[in-house]
Design a protein around this motif. Structure first.
Motif, PDB file in Angstrom:
ATOM      1  N   ASP A 387       0.834  -1.210   0.000  1.00  0.00           N
ATOM      2  CA  ASP A 387       0.000   0.000   0.000  1.00  0.00           C
ATOM      3  C   ASP A 387       0.873   1.266   0.000  1.00  0.00           C
ATOM      4  OD1 ASP A 387       0.953  -0.621   2.519  1.00  0.00           O
ATOM      5  OD2 ASP A 387      -0.765   0.242   3.565  1.00  0.00           O
ATOM      6  N   LYS A 388       1.619   1.437  -1.071  1.00  0.00           N
ATOM      7  CA  LYS A 388       2.445   2.633  -1.189  1.00  0.00           C
ATOM      8  C   LYS A 388       1.574   3.820  -1.616  1.00  0.00           C
ATOM      9  CE  LYS A 388       6.569  -0.048  -2.233  1.00  0.00           C
ATOM     10  NZ  LYS A 388       7.766  -0.261  -3.068  1.00  0.00           N
ATOM     11  N   PRO A 389       2.032   5.045  -1.377  1.00  0.00           N
ATOM     12  CA  PRO A 389       1.257   6.214  -1.801  1.00  0.00           C
ATOM     13  C   PRO A 389       0.953   6.169  -3.296  1.00  0.00           C
ATOM     14  CG  PRO A 389       3.052   6.881  -0.370  1.00  0.00           C
ATOM     15  CD  PRO A 389       3.260   5.428  -0.669  1.00  0.00           C
ATOM     16  N   SER A 390      -0.116   6.830  -3.690  1.00  0.00           N
ATOM     17  CA  SER A 390      -0.611   6.737  -5.065  1.00  0.00           C
ATOM     18  C   SER A 390      -0.045   7.803  -5.992  1.00  0.00           C
ATOM     19  CB  SER A 390      -2.146   6.840  -5.059  1.00  0.00           C
ATOM     20  OG  SER A 390      -2.560   8.103  -4.538  1.00  0.00           O
ATOM     21  N   ASP A 391       0.930   8.594  -5.537  1.00  0.00           N
ATOM     22  CA  ASP A 391       1.426   9.721  -6.334  1.00  0.00           C
ATOM     23  C   ASP A 391       1.954   9.301  -7.698  1.00  0.00           C
ATOM     24  OD1 ASP A 391       1.425  12.098  -4.264  1.00  0.00           O
ATOM     25  OD2 ASP A 391       2.305  10.393  -3.219  1.00  0.00           O
ATOM     26  N   GLN A 392       2.462   8.054  -7.808  1.00  0.00           N
ATOM     27  CA  GLN A 392       2.989   7.597  -9.093  1.00  0.00           C
ATOM     28  C   GLN A 392       2.140   6.488  -9.711  1.00  0.00           C
ATOM     29  OE1 GLN A 392       7.148   7.057  -9.740  1.00  0.00           O
ATOM     30  NE2 GLN A 392       7.783   8.537  -8.189  1.00  0.00           N
ATOM     31  N   ASP A 393       0.963   6.228  -9.164  1.00  0.00           N
ATOM     32  CA  ASP A 393       0.080   5.219  -9.752  1.00  0.00           C
ATOM     33  C   ASP A 393      -0.342   5.643 -11.154  1.00  0.00           C
ATOM     34  OD1 ASP A 393       0.297   3.878  -7.399  1.00  0.00           O
ATOM     35  OD2 ASP A 393      -1.821   4.016  -6.834  1.00  0.00           O
ATOM     36  N   PHE A 394      -0.484   4.656 -12.030  1.00  0.00           N
ATOM     37  CA  PHE A 394      -0.900   4.926 -13.404  1.00  0.00           C
ATOM     38  C   PHE A 394      -2.292   5.543 -13.426  1.00  0.00           C
ATOM     39  CE2 PHE A 394      -2.838   3.089 -17.414  1.00  0.00           C
ATOM     40  CZ  PHE A 394      -2.275   4.040 -18.254  1.00  0.00           C
ATOM     41  N   ALA A 395      -2.390   6.761 -13.962  1.00  0.00           N
ATOM     42  CA  ALA A 395      -3.660   7.482 -14.098  1.00  0.00           C
ATOM     43  C   ALA A 395      -3.474   8.440 -15.270  1.00  0.00           C
ATOM     44  CB  ALA A 395      -4.017   8.224 -12.814  1.00  0.00           C
ATOM     45  N   LEU A 396      -3.783   7.957 -16.451  1.00  0.00           N
ATOM     46  CA  LEU A 396      -3.407   8.655 -17.673  1.00  0.00           C
ATOM     47  C   LEU A 396      -3.997  10.062 -17.755  1.00  0.00           C
ATOM     48  CD1 LEU A 396      -1.952   8.655 -20.343  1.00  0.00           C
ATOM     49  CD2 LEU A 396      -3.921   7.471 -21.369  1.00  0.00           C
ATOM     50  N   GLU A 397      -5.279  10.191 -17.515  1.00  0.00           N
ATOM     51  CA  GLU A 397      -5.906  11.513 -17.644  1.00  0.00           C
ATOM     52  C   GLU A 397      -5.331  12.496 -16.640  1.00  0.00           C
ATOM     53  OE1 GLU A 397     -10.136  11.381 -17.558  1.00  0.00           O
ATOM     54  OE2 GLU A 397     -10.317  10.023 -19.280  1.00  0.00           O
ATOM     55  N   GLU A 398      -5.172  12.039 -15.395  1.00  0.00           N
ATOM     56  CA  GLU A 398      -4.612  12.929 -14.371  1.00  0.00           C
ATOM     57  C   GLU A 398      -3.185  13.331 -14.719  1.00  0.00           C
ATOM     58  OE1 GLU A 398      -3.564  12.922  -9.564  1.00  0.00           O
ATOM     59  OE2 GLU A 398      -4.593  11.201 -10.474  1.00  0.00           O
ATOM     60  N   GLY A 399      -2.398  12.372 -15.190  1.00  0.00           N
ATOM     61  CA  GLY A 399      -1.019  12.675 -15.545  1.00  0.00           C
ATOM     62  C   GLY A 399      -0.917  13.648 -16.700  1.00  0.00           C
ATOM     63  N   MET A 400      -1.728  13.448 -17.726  1.00  0.00           N
ATOM     64  CA  MET A 400      -1.696  14.361 -18.870  1.00  0.00           C
ATOM     65  C   MET A 400      -2.149  15.759 -18.474  1.00  0.00           C
ATOM     66  SD  MET A 400      -0.295  12.815 -21.319  1.00  0.00           S
ATOM     67  CE  MET A 400      -0.486  14.234 -22.397  1.00  0.00           C
ATOM     68  N   SER A 401      -3.135  15.816 -17.574  1.00  0.00           N
ATOM     69  CA  SER A 401      -3.585  17.125 -17.099  1.00  0.00           C
ATOM     70  C   SER A 401      -2.467  17.856 -16.363  1.00  0.00           C
ATOM     71  CB  SER A 401      -4.790  16.950 -16.174  1.00  0.00           C
ATOM     72  OG  SER A 401      -5.221  18.198 -15.661  1.00  0.00           O
ATOM     73  N   MET A 402      -1.684  17.115 -15.565  1.00  0.00           N
ATOM     74  CA  MET A 402      -0.563  17.725 -14.849  1.00  0.00           C
ATOM     75  C   MET A 402       0.470  18.246 -15.835  1.00  0.00           C
ATOM     76  SD  MET A 402      -0.164  14.947 -11.746  1.00  0.00           S
ATOM     77  CE  MET A 402       1.150  15.825 -10.894  1.00  0.00           C
ATOM     78  N   LEU A 403       0.751  17.497 -16.882  1.00  0.00           N
ATOM     79  CA  LEU A 403       1.720  17.943 -17.879  1.00  0.00           C
ATOM     80  C   LEU A 403       1.205  19.153 -18.650  1.00  0.00           C
ATOM     81  CD1 LEU A 403       2.996  14.529 -19.337  1.00  0.00           C
ATOM     82  CD2 LEU A 403       4.146  16.019 -17.691  1.00  0.00           C
ATOM     83  N   GLU A 404      -0.076  19.139 -18.997  1.00  0.00           N
ATOM     84  CA  GLU A 404      -0.655  20.271 -19.717  1.00  0.00           C
ATOM     85  C   GLU A 404      -0.594  21.545 -18.888  1.00  0.00           C
ATOM     86  OE1 GLU A 404      -4.540  18.929 -20.685  1.00  0.00           O
ATOM     87  OE2 GLU A 404      -3.850  17.485 -22.203  1.00  0.00           O
ATOM     88  N   ASP A 405      -0.940  21.432 -17.595  1.00  0.00           N
ATOM     89  CA  ASP A 405      -0.907  22.611 -16.718  1.00  0.00           C
ATOM     90  C   ASP A 405       0.508  23.166 -16.579  1.00  0.00           C
ATOM     91  OD1 ASP A 405      -3.603  22.360 -16.363  1.00  0.00           O
ATOM     92  OD2 ASP A 405      -3.479  21.424 -14.383  1.00  0.00           O
ATOM     93  N   ALA A 406       1.505  22.279 -16.708  1.00  0.00           N
ATOM     94  CA  ALA A 406       2.901  22.717 -16.590  1.00  0.00           C
ATOM     95  C   ALA A 406       3.497  23.105 -17.937  1.00  0.00           C
ATOM     96  CB  ALA A 406       3.735  21.600 -15.958  1.00  0.00           C
ATOM     97  N   GLY A 407       2.701  23.030 -19.002  1.00  0.00           N
ATOM     98  CA  GLY A 407       3.194  23.383 -20.330  1.00  0.00           C
ATOM     99  C   GLY A 407       4.146  22.373 -20.920  1.00  0.00           C
ATOM    100  N   ALA A 408       4.017  21.102 -20.509  1.00  0.00           N
ATOM    101  CA  ALA A 408       4.967  20.078 -20.963  1.00  0.00           C
ATOM    102  C   ALA A 408       4.284  18.920 -21.677  1.00  0.00           C
ATOM    103  CB  ALA A 408       5.761  19.555 -19.767  1.00  0.00           C
ATOM    104  N   ALA A 409       3.028  19.102 -22.109  1.00  0.00           N
ATOM    105  CA  ALA A 409       2.301  18.000 -22.730  1.00  0.00           C
ATOM    106  C   ALA A 409       2.881  17.589 -24.070  1.00  0.00           C
ATOM    107  CB  ALA A 409       0.825  18.383 -22.891  1.00  0.00           C
TER     108      ALA A 409
END
Length: 566
Positions: A387-409
């Motif tokens: 039960d490790k933290p979920s910060d790096q769990d696979f979540a494609l939409e959430e991850g892409m949103s984070m990249l888009e907000d950072a201008g790195a998509a």
């Protein structure tokens, strides 16, 4: 019995830690505290059939996976070994940072202690030792019948020289000595020709385990005379040790020749001199199909690694076998924080979340790895958690949103790789390009790869820790601040919190409290994402049927009891 011993949190007494033998029960407790539980056979077998045998799986070389018929070992002959790399560049144990180089150098050197066949800590260059002052002082009585490969006698001065050199030259192995008192203030005291005392600032019940034989460890003894005569550059290629084999030839990129050292001090249980072999002829073979074809045809007897894409060929071969041990390692996508856009934690976490680790294991490792989102491996069962933290769990939409907000998509970058990890790089490129990123693969030679990685001349690469079985050993050099002990912090990760947690857990002798600190550290690393953590890979070697006596300990390839039955 194994699980009960590993659950012990009582600190061993000075008497229990003293030599000439640390009994099996105490050693099991030490192995657990040091994170070496997999060696003890508590988390699955060390042999090719997956059995877990407590009697043999924790010996100096791991579980007995002999392939030749049992019986008296044959004497003589030369083992032909293939190393799955383009070149073997460094054999000086204090400076090795590549796991495959560790594997070969382990046959050239000795340590103060080693693990015996019944999971007890026994002497290697030390015949006996006494522990006093609540685990802070270790006094070793050394063998008086040992010579280096150049004929020079081994004495206590060599222990002091080795430790002082490692610290003064800031070698990677120096991290294991950081709690040693200053050498000239009594940290290492030569009491006599064959007696030496080590004094630590604070008790560390695992320090005796860290002094066992093994490349990259703190007390892997080197030759002062050879280094001064040859110079460091030559010594790094053709080093002089006290181990069972001496380096008699090394053409970097083409071959390494090891010959049996006639005056090696160790014998087998019947009093026969070791090693059994006349020598080992090592050939770097970086092409996956070539190394497996060479093993199947008999051109080589042994492959230090089996490329996973060719593993099925050995599984159906009658003359050669794939020999497995639990993988005590971690691999991740290293993101260079000196290169844009990876200086942003949001970008690094977004990258981690768009990677499907399970798919990556199937495409890059043919299923022969455990997907994970943190660096602490399952082999270290006392600190492993599902039960490790979920910060790096696979979540494609959430991850892409984070990249888009950072201008790195739509970021554009390269994955640096050598041939030995080309498949992993291509599998990663495929996933990232599918997400709309512009990623290519830059393949270079092995030596160029390590030079550029260490110098920070890359965008991202797939890397990790390959041998160190204790959580500290696999994290300390990677995540300490770069200017304060992070000698392998080639991603330039800057975290005072992680730096301090590493120091705090090192001083904690209660295993449960240390486990909590390591969990807090892993939480921090998962959240900060200096690496997008990917997998823990199985350790697989290739062994022909005519090879006997090979005992497989994850990450190591020790040949002093190997023989050929041809």
């Amino acid at each position: 019995m194994c699980s009960r011993l590993m659950a012990d949190t009582d600190k061993p007494t000075d008497e229990q830690l003293s030599g000439p033998v640390v009994d099996r029960r105490t050693t099991m407790s030490l192995l657990g505290a040091a994170g070496l539980g997999a060696i003890a056979g508590c988390t699955g077998g060390g042999g090719g059939d997956g059995d877990s045998d407590e009697t043999t799986a924790g010996s100096d070389d791991g579980g007995d996976t002999t392939t030749a018929d049992e019986g008296a070992p044959s004497m003589g002959g030369r083992l032909k070994a293939g190393w799955f790399t383009g070149s073997i560049d460094e054999l000086d144990p204090a400076f090795i940072s590549v796991g495959q180089f560790f594997q070969l150098a382990g046959n050239v050197f000795s340590g103060l202690t080693k693990l015996g066949p019944d999971l007890e800590i026994v002497g290697d260059l030390a015949e006996d030792w006494e522990v006093t002052d609540g685990g802070k002082t270790f006094t070793f009585q050394l063998r008086d019948d040992v010579t280096f490969h150049n004929g020079v006698e081994f004495t206590a001065e060599d222990v002091k020289y080795t430790i002082n050199r490692t610290i003064s030259e800031e070698a990677p192995a120096a991290s294991k000595l950081s709690s040693l008192q200053p050498i000239e203030e009594g940290g290492v005291e030569v009491v006599g020709d064959y007696e030496v005392t080590l004094r630590w600032e604070e008790a560390n019940v695992t320090s005796l385990v860290y002094l066992t034989r093994g490349p990259g460890r703190a007390a892997t003894i080197v030759s002062k005379e050879a280094i001064e005569e040859m110079g460091s550059d030559e010594y790094s290629v053709t080093p002089v040790g006290t181990g069972p084999f001496e380096v008699t030839g090394h053409d970097v990129g083409s071959s390494v020749t090891l010959d049996a050292y006639d005056d090696y001090f160790e014998t087998d249980e019947d009093g026969n001199s070791l090693p059994y072999l006349d020598g080992i002829d090592v050939q770097p073979i970086p092409e996956p199909s070539s190394i497996v074809n060479a093993l199947r045809s008999g051109d080589i007897h042994f492959a230090n690694m089996v490329p996973l894409q060719n593993l099925s060929q050995l599984e159906s071969d009658s003359a050669a076998n794939a020999d497995r041990a639990p993988g005590i390692n971690w691999y991740g996508l290293a993101m260079n924080q000196d290169r844009e856009p990876f200086g942003s934690r949001q970008v690094r976490r977004g990258m981690a979340k768009i990677i499907d680790n399970e798919r990556f294991v199937e495409t890059a490792y043919f299923g022969n790895a455990l997907p994970d989102t943190g660096p602490i491996n399952k082999g270290t069962g006392w600190v492993w958690r599902d039960d490790k933290p979920s910060d790096q769990d696979f979540a494609l939409e959430e991850g892409m949103s984070m990249l888009e907000d950072a201008g790195a998509a739509d970021a554009s970058f390269s994955i640096l790789t050598a041939e030995s990890s080309l498949r992993q790089a291509k599998a990663m490129r495929q996933q990232l390009n599918e997400r709309g990123l512009d990623v290519d693969v830059e393949q270079v030679t092995s030596s160029t790869y390590w030079t550029r990685y260490e110098e920070g001349d890359y965008d991202v690469t797939i890397s990790g820790s390959v041998i160190d079985p204790d959580p500290e050993q696999s994290l300390w050099n990677f995540y300490r601040l770069p200017d304060e002990g992070g000698v392998w912090n080639w991603v330039n990760y800057q975290s005072q919190e992680a730096h301090d947690l590493l120091a705090e857990q090192r001083a904690e002798t209660d295993r449960d409290a240390r486990r909590d600190l390591l969990h807090e550290l892993e939480d921090t690393l998962i959240a900060d994402a200096p690496h997008a953590y990917l997998v823990h890979q199985d350790d697989i070697a290739g062994v022909r049927q005519e090879v006997g006596g090979f005992k497989h300990l994850s990450g190591l390839r020790n040949f002093h009891q190997v023989y050929l039955d041809e």
